[in-house]
Enzyme design. Structure first.
Site, mmCIF file in Angstrom:
data_model
loop_
_atom_site.group_PDB
_atom_site.id
_atom_site.type_symbol
_atom_site.label_atom_id
_atom_site.label_comp_id
_atom_site.label_asym_id
_atom_site.label_seq_id
_atom_site.Cartn_x
_atom_site.Cartn_y
_atom_site.Cartn_z
ATOM 1 N N ARG A 1 28.797 36.787 85.978
ATOM 2 C CA ARG A 1 30.049 35.912 86.492
ATOM 3 C C ARG A 1 29.768 35.549 88.039
ATOM 4 N NH1 ARG A 1 34.930 39.010 88.064
ATOM 5 N NH2 ARG A 1 34.297 38.591 89.694
ATOM 6 N N HIS B 1 36.899 35.989 89.480
ATOM 7 C CA HIS B 1 37.633 36.400 88.277
ATOM 8 C C HIS B 1 38.476 35.005 88.043
ATOM 9 C CE1 HIS B 1 40.057 38.109 85.473
ATOM 10 N NE2 HIS B 1 40.990 37.864 86.181
ATOM 11 N N TYR C 1 34.114 42.656 97.349
ATOM 12 C CA TYR C 1 33.624 43.993 96.698
ATOM 13 C C TYR C 1 32.292 43.769 96.089
ATOM 14 C CZ TYR C 1 35.502 40.793 92.811
ATOM 15 O OH TYR C 1 35.711 39.879 91.894
#
Lengths: 351, 428
Positions: free
Chosen positions: B314, B318, B327
């Site tokens: 990815r 998100h 993160y």
């Protein structure tokens, strides 16, 4: 009625036989109707509700499933969006929770979220309620969980005749329906007197169930008894507890079998309570946030100035269904009598 | 007894909490990821028994090699026109994502989700499916619609929840739905589409239809019970379904280890269920195409379901509500050993002599223009919060086919409230 349309004389049916007949008729009329669930296929269900259907309609229309309620309901949703009319059995209502997301977030909402393109004409049949020494995992009445969800209908029959007509209506309905079958009255109209033998359905007029197709429309209550002093709002097993109690106590009561909790027949409720001025609501489920709370709210909203006493609730207690203390838990004749006595007191405190 | 009192002469138990290899500030180094050479994995017969191909669940089907040549038994041998169409659909999807992400930042809608870096997973798969095969996507397979030439304006109307949104502004942006496009209504509840796809496929089989179903979920959501329910039912009834796990390494901020990736592959879930499992280079459009084609033929010939893990990355957050720099290491995307799916397909076409960098540039401009034109058109129908919504009354429609009395009453209440609020919202 012409001779060929005349319902044939048939043997009386108990509730299981009536439910079986409903599925049989529905499967016969519509090749898209299929039934499945745990032990539903070859064996015909642990309560025998689907007995003979696999033999008659084949394995692809009546089959066993893995023990997986999320899968049973999720797969049923997929089948329904394909164009089938699945009738899924959840063996006990107590087992329905693993499938809850598929009901709440999926089945109930697909019509809305797809603006009508994907619909879920599905029925979830499930035996519910106590009185069979099922302990806390085979006795629950979770109907208010489902009435709280928008997009799903909740139906609870109280007799073999109603069970067949309502189940056929549910199967033919374009929206998802949860159909709870009070298992304590599968074999006879248990009226709460656990110390007496239960009469079989064959002695009850509602066991005269035609073999043919017929429909009892969803959302229509059934007034079983008319009176002037108090209205009893009941469904499922409690219908028979209520009828026996008012008969024993000689109360001049309207007894209304709601049959469908959602959509609710508010007209029948309102007309009756305005007439009697008193209302007792009965259900076996736990009390707090039970369907009785909704009924009591509706009654006070619509009939407040006609009420002559506080609305009473006769319910299960807010505890798990205890095994050995089943009859102390069950809202039976004594709890009903005490509630009737309370509601019949006038404001001066005199009975 | 308090847990911190030592009771026995035994070493204390230790609870393992997975931890990703890299956090912000770390240099990403993926040299430990095993990437087998392209063309190495054998291609079993589509009727092969599942247990004869267990290795496929732990390997990696790859077609494009390091020189961008298509090699080995999985090469689907697609003609150049098809490859260019696939490339264009991927480029268009990326351009669409960029535009709609920006639209959210400009306040034109509430939310958006890109599929950057994993375009091949939806698009190459869609090219390998029939147009009427039913798809049950998660929220990151907008590529299915674009590969099926669905109207961009229609998709944007949904993202803007405007007056032309076919879903009447009811769904969060990107939760598309079109029966005509054989694209199932997307749910925000994760993996619910998995058992539904299996049920749809079971119905298709029971009816003697020829259509199959395909469904997608992220590796994170494969931890949901629904995923396992779906695998059980798919295996038991040999449902004609393709179940795709898009392993893009991250579920919001939780790395794939929280879905079990430290222990095994996601394709290996298939082994336990006794269904065919394939692990595929998800950034290799030809490998995704070939795996889907294989699984589709298997399903269509009554040889049962296939679970495909698409190993991908990815490349962005998100969603518009996410900030991955909080993160994970910022250079993970650039260091990803399997590259970018669009660049790889482009280089393959160039290697075939069927494409050039200039043509790619021109195409990129062309798709950007196409998206811009569509956006202008869609924005005429309204953007979120600017009043061009469906009339208030639609709130109560399609809860049921027929509106029951209690909804009718509530609708009256709503209209009265709107009048009391000086008709702030548009009614019929």
């Amino acid at each position: 009625m012409s001779e060929e349309n005349k319902p044939q004389e048939t043997k009386p049916k108990n509730m299981i036989q009536a439910i079986n007949s409903a599925m049989d008729v529905a499967m016969d009329r519509d090749p898209n109707v299929c039934v499945f669930g745990e032990d539903v296929g070859y064996y015909g269900g642990v309560f025998r509700a689907t007995a003979g259907l696999q033999e008659k309609y084949g394995k692809t229309r009546a089959f066993d499933t893995p023990i997986n309620e999320c899968g049973i309901i999720g797969v049923a949703v997929g089948m329904a969006t394909y164009g089938l009319r699945p009738v899924a059995e959840i063996q006990f209502a107590d087992y329905i929770y693993p499938g809850l997301d598929q009901i709440v977030s999926e089945a109930a909402r697909l019509r809305y979220r797809s603006a009508g393109e994907f619909t879920v004409p599905m029925v979830i049949r499930s035996p519910f309620g106590g009185g069979i020494f099922g302990g806390q995992t085979h006795s629950q009445s979770p109907e208010s969980i489902f009435t709280h969800i928008c997009g799903i209908k909740t139906v609870i029959p109280s007799t073999p005749y109603d069970a067949k007509g309502l189940l056929i209506a549910a199967i033919e309905d374009p929206d998802p329906v949860v159909f709870f079958e009070p298992k304590r009255i599968y074999n006879g109209p248990f009226d709460g007197h656990y110390d007496e033998p239960v009469q079989p359905w064959s002695k009850h007029p509602a066991s005269a169930v035609p073999d043919e197709h017929y429909v009892i429309p969803l959302g229509k209550a059934n007034t079983l008894r008319e009176g002037n002093d108090v209205t009893l709002l009941v469904y499922g097993t409690m219908v028979h507890v209520a009828l026996r109690a008012v008969e024993e106590l000689g109360v001049d009561a309207d007894v209304i079998d709601l049959r469908t909790l959602l959509p609710l027949d508010i007209e029948a409720i309102e007309n009756s309570v305005k007439k009697t001025g008193r209302c007792v609501i009965m259900h076996e489920a736990t009390r707090t946030s039970g369907f009785g709370a909704e009924l009591a709210a509706l009654v006070q909203e619509r009939c407040f100035y006609h009420l002559e006493a506080p609305v009473q609730r006769v319910t299960g207690y807010d505890t798990p269904y205890p095994h050995s203390l089943e009859w102390a838990y069950f809202p039976g004749p004594v709890r009903t009598r005490l509630a009737l006595e309370r509601v019949m007191e006038d404001v001066s405190g005199q009975v | 007894m308090a847990a911190d009192e030592p009771r026995r002469n035994l070493p204390p138990l230790q609870l393992h909490i997975p931890e990703p290899k890299f956090r912000p500030g770390d240099e990403a180094d993926f040299s430990d990821i095993e990437v087998p050479p392209a063309g190495e994995t054998p291609r079993p017969d589509t009727a092969a028994p599942h247990d004869a191909m267990r290795g496929h669940a732990y390997g990696l089907v790859r077609v494009l090699d390091d020189d961008h040549k298509a090699v080995g038994p999985w090469d689907p041998k697609l003609d150049a026109d098809t490859l260019r169409k696939m490339l264009r659909a991927m480029a268009l999807t990326r351009a669409y994502d960029q535009r709609m992400f920006r639209a959210q930042r400009q306040g034109k809608t509430s939310f958006y989700m890109k599929c950057t870096g994993e375009e091949a997973v939806a698009i190459a798969a869609t090219f390998a499916l029939d147009r009427d095969d039913m798809t049950f996507p998660s929220y990151r397979q907008q590529g299915i619609l674009i590969a099926r030439d669905w109207s961009l304006v229609d998709m944007m109307n949904q993202v803007y929840s405007n007056k032309k949104d076919r879903l009447k502004g009811r769904q969060l942006p990107i939760m598309y739905s079109t029966k005509q496009g054989a694209f199932f209504s997307i749910s925000g509840n994760l993996a619910t589409q998995f058992p539904q796809a299996v049920g749809w496929a079971m119905a298709s089989a029971a009816k003697g239809d020829t259509r199959i179903a395909a469904t997608w979920t992220g590796e994170g959501s494969s931890a949901e019970g629904d995923f396992h329910s779906a695998c059980t039912f798919a295996a038991v009834y040999k449902a004609p379904v393709i179940m795709n796990v898009v392993n893009n390494q991250w579920a919001i901020s939780s790395f794939s280890g929280f879905a079990g990736a430290e222990q095994t592959t996601f394709a290996a879930r298939a082994v336990g269920y006794g269904i065919a499992g394939l692990r595929v280079d998800g950034n290799d459009a030809l490998a995704v195409y070939a795996a889907t084609q294989w699984a589709a033929e298997r399903a269509r010939t009554n040889n049962g379901p296939t679970l495909i893990e698409h190993f991908t990355y990815r490349a962005e957050g998100h969603s518009t509500s996410d900030d991955p720099s909080q993160y994970r290491s910022a250079d993970e995307a650039a260091e990803w050993p399997l590259g970018d799916p669009i660049a790889r397909l482009k280089n393959h076409l160039i290697g075939l002599g069927e494409w050039t960098e200039e043509k790619q540039e021109a195409m990129d401009q062309e798709v950007a223009e196409q998206v811009k034109t569509a956006a202008k058109q869609a924005e005429k129908n309204g953007i979120l919060g600017h009043g061009l919504h469906h009339p208030l009354e639609t709130m109560f429609e399609e809860v049921f086919e027929e509106m029951p009395w209690h909804l009718r009453e509530q609708e009256e209440e709503m209209l009265a409230e709107n009048r009391a609020a000086n008709n702030v919202a548009k009614t019929r």
